[in-house]
Write a protein that holds these residues in place. Structure first.
Motif, PDB file in Angstrom:
ATOM      1  N   THR A 148       0.779  -1.197  -0.068  1.00 50.87           N
ATOM      2  CA  THR A 148      -0.205   0.100   0.066  1.00 50.87           C
ATOM      3  C   THR A 148       0.945   1.170   0.009  1.00 50.87           C
ATOM      4  N   ILE A 149       0.404   2.412  -0.107  1.00 54.36           N
ATOM      5  CA  ILE A 149       1.138   3.406  -0.117  1.00 54.36           C
ATOM      6  C   ILE A 149       1.646   3.930   1.460  1.00 54.36           C
ATOM      7  N   PRO A 150       3.104   3.874   1.743  1.00 53.02           N
ATOM      8  CA  PRO A 150       3.619   4.095   2.852  1.00 53.02           C
ATOM      9  C   PRO A 150       3.508   5.192   3.168  1.00 53.02           C
ATOM     10  N   GLY A 151       3.697   5.472   4.631  1.00 54.93           N
ATOM     11  CA  GLY A 151       3.548   6.763   5.237  1.00 54.93           C
ATOM     12  C   GLY A 151       5.022   7.439   4.928  1.00 54.93           C
ATOM     13  N   SER A 152       4.971   8.759   5.075  1.00 49.97           N
ATOM     14  CA  SER A 152       6.220   9.214   4.949  1.00 49.97           C
ATOM     15  C   SER A 152       7.274   9.081   6.090  1.00 49.97           C
ATOM     16  N   PRO A 153       8.564   9.089   5.427  1.00 50.43           N
ATOM     17  CA  PRO A 153       9.456   8.830   6.684  1.00 50.43           C
ATOM     18  C   PRO A 153       9.569  10.105   7.617  1.00 50.43           C
ATOM     19  N   LEU A 154       9.321  11.129   7.121  1.00 54.26           N
ATOM     20  CA  LEU A 154       9.359  12.346   8.103  1.00 54.26           C
ATOM     21  C   LEU A 154       8.215  12.022   8.934  1.00 54.26           C
ATOM     22  N   GLU A 155       7.352  11.391   9.187  1.00 56.03           N
ATOM     23  CA  GLU A 155       6.299  11.252  10.171  1.00 56.03           C
ATOM     24  C   GLU A 155       6.962  10.874  11.448  1.00 56.03           C
ATOM     25  N   ILE A 156       8.142  10.131  11.268  1.00 58.34           N
ATOM     26  CA  ILE A 156       8.694   9.588  12.719  1.00 58.34           C
ATOM     27  C   ILE A 156       9.626  10.506  12.790  1.00 58.34           C
ATOM     28  N   VAL A 157      10.092  11.407  12.213  1.00 60.63           N
ATOM     29  CA  VAL A 157      11.441  12.347  12.651  1.00 60.63           C
ATOM     30  C   VAL A 157      10.889  13.248  13.675  1.00 60.63           C
ATOM     31  N   GLY A 158      11.670  13.225  14.803  1.00 63.56           N
ATOM     32  CA  GLY A 158      10.926  14.144  15.880  1.00 63.56           C
ATOM     33  C   GLY A 158      10.175  13.382  17.014  1.00 63.56           C
ATOM     34  N   GLN A 159       9.685  12.138  16.722  1.00 66.18           N
ATOM     35  CA  GLN A 159       8.911  11.736  17.765  1.00 66.18           C
ATOM     36  C   GLN A 159       9.671  11.440  18.821  1.00 66.18           C
ATOM     37  N   THR A 160      10.818  11.046  18.601  1.00 65.33           N
ATOM     38  CA  THR A 160      11.845  10.681  19.789  1.00 65.33           C
ATOM     39  C   THR A 160      13.143  11.539  19.528  1.00 65.33           C
ATOM     40  N   THR A 161      13.789  11.894  20.683  1.00 64.91           N
ATOM     41  CA  THR A 161      14.786  12.652  20.492  1.00 64.91           C
ATOM     42  C   THR A 161      15.967  12.192  21.413  1.00 64.91           C
ATOM     43  N   THR A 162      15.596  11.405  22.218  1.00 64.90           N
ATOM     44  CA  THR A 162      16.866  10.764  23.127  1.00 64.90           C
ATOM     45  C   THR A 162      16.821   9.284  23.130  1.00 64.90           C
ATOM     46  N   PRO A 163      17.681   8.654  23.272  1.00 72.37           N
ATOM     47  CA  PRO A 163      17.983   7.059  23.028  1.00 72.37           C
ATOM     48  C   PRO A 163      16.997   6.632  24.448  1.00 72.37           C
ATOM     49  N   GLU A 164      16.582   7.026  25.448  1.00 72.38           N
ATOM     50  CA  GLU A 164      15.703   6.708  26.312  1.00 72.38           C
ATOM     51  C   GLU A 164      14.341   6.631  25.739  1.00 72.38           C
ATOM     52  N   GLU A 165      14.035   7.566  25.137  1.00 74.63           N
ATOM     53  CA  GLU A 165      12.758   7.807  24.682  1.00 74.63           C
ATOM     54  C   GLU A 165      12.510   6.740  23.511  1.00 74.63           C
ATOM     55  N   MET A 166      13.428   6.391  22.688  1.00 74.66           N
ATOM     56  CA  MET A 166      13.539   5.252  21.871  1.00 74.66           C
ATOM     57  C   MET A 166      13.152   3.993  22.442  1.00 74.66           C
ATOM     58  N   ASP A 167      14.019   3.712  23.479  1.00 76.07           N
ATOM     59  CA  ASP A 167      13.735   2.703  24.078  1.00 76.07           C
ATOM     60  C   ASP A 167      12.309   2.267  24.593  1.00 76.07           C
ATOM     61  N   ILE A 168      11.837   3.301  25.043  1.00 76.22           N
ATOM     62  CA  ILE A 168      10.406   3.278  25.640  1.00 76.22           C
ATOM     63  C   ILE A 168       9.386   3.247  24.489  1.00 76.22           C
ATOM     64  N   MET A 169       9.608   3.638  23.482  1.00 76.38           N
ATOM     65  CA  MET A 169       8.798   3.571  22.083  1.00 76.38           C
ATOM     66  C   MET A 169       8.863   2.068  21.567  1.00 76.38           C
ATOM     67  N   PHE A 170      10.063   1.467  21.829  1.00 74.97           N
ATOM     68  CA  PHE A 170      10.456   0.265  21.243  1.00 74.97           C
ATOM     69  C   PHE A 170       9.723  -0.905  22.219  1.00 74.97           C
ATOM     70  N   THR A 171       9.739  -0.549  23.456  1.00 77.06           N
ATOM     71  CA  THR A 171       9.241  -1.620  24.447  1.00 77.06           C
ATOM     72  C   THR A 171       7.808  -1.607  24.455  1.00 77.06           C
ATOM     73  N   GLN A 172       7.268  -0.667  23.785  1.00 78.45           N
ATOM     74  CA  GLN A 172       5.752  -0.642  23.595  1.00 78.45           C
ATOM     75  C   GLN A 172       5.376  -0.678  22.101  1.00 78.45           C
ATOM     76  N   TYR A 173       6.205  -1.427  21.518  1.00 80.61           N
ATOM     77  CA  TYR A 173       6.175  -1.701  19.725  1.00 80.61           C
ATOM     78  C   TYR A 173       4.858  -2.028  19.499  1.00 80.61           C
ATOM     79  N   ALA A 174       3.960  -2.720  20.088  1.00 86.21           N
ATOM     80  CA  ALA A 174       2.754  -3.067  19.531  1.00 86.21           C
ATOM     81  C   ALA A 174       1.667  -1.671  19.212  1.00 86.21           C
ATOM     82  N   VAL A 175       1.983  -0.545  20.021  1.00 89.75           N
ATOM     83  CA  VAL A 175       1.214   0.494  19.576  1.00 89.75           C
ATOM     84  C   VAL A 175       1.780   1.187  18.273  1.00 89.75           C
TER      85      VAL A 175
END
Length: 168
Positions: free
Chosen positions: A117-144
């Motif tokens: 299907t039409i993929p989302g823009s890669p720019l949509e995730i830029v800025g969602q997280t700024t620190t390694p800690e925020e990335m880790d939290i986002m990944f641990t909640q990967y189902a979302v």
């Protein structure tokens, strides 16, 4: 690009990805290992030739490839040994030590056995997280953050009509 002189990263994975997805290109640059077993890591399946004179014919073959020369689901026979995990559809930042990478599985749904299907823009995730800690939290909640894979393919080149329209 012909003027490029260097490439960085783990090129063995890129090489194996090319061998798996473009089998018609492999005839002149590699061969299947005679001792490979599906229990082994997939990269061990291939034995590349060490010939530096293959660049021009390889480029020509790549330019001439059509949709039937592409293997859209190359790991099908490997799935019983390494089952597909839903976490593979996580869309967001992943990191390895200090390096961070955007993981965008919606851009390659056919490789997961789903209609593209039409993929989302890669720019949509830029800025969602700024620190390694925020990335880790986002990944641990990967189902979302898992991409809705949608319909399963019936033919390897299946894609949504609107996907082809967006390419034009």
């Amino acid at each position: 690009m012909h003027q490029t002189r260097t490439v960085s990263g783990y090129l063995t994975l890129l090489q194996v990805w090319v061998y798996e997805h473009f089998p018609t290109l492999c005839a002149n640059c590699c061969r299947l290992s005679q001792v490979y077993d599906e229990d082994y890591p997939r990269a061990l399946r291939w034995k590349p030739k060490r010939d530096k004179g293959l660049v021009i014919p390889f480029r020509k073959a790549l330019d001439e490839i059509d949709v039937d020369g592409i293997c859209w689901t190359p790991y099908r026979e490997h799935r019983p040994k390494r089952p597909f995990e839903v976490v593979s559809l996580f869309r967001g930042w992943i990191r390895w030590g200090p390096k961070m990478y955007a993981h965008l599985p919606d851009r390659v749904l056919r490789q997961y056995g789903h209609v593209q299907t039409i993929p989302g823009s890669p720019l949509e995730i830029v800025g969602q997280t700024t620190t390694p800690e925020e990335m880790d939290i986002m990944f641990t909640q990967y189902a979302v953050h898992v991409v809705d894979a949608g319909a399963v393919v019936h033919k390897p080149a299946d894609c949504a009509i609107e996907y082809m329209d967006c390419l034009q």
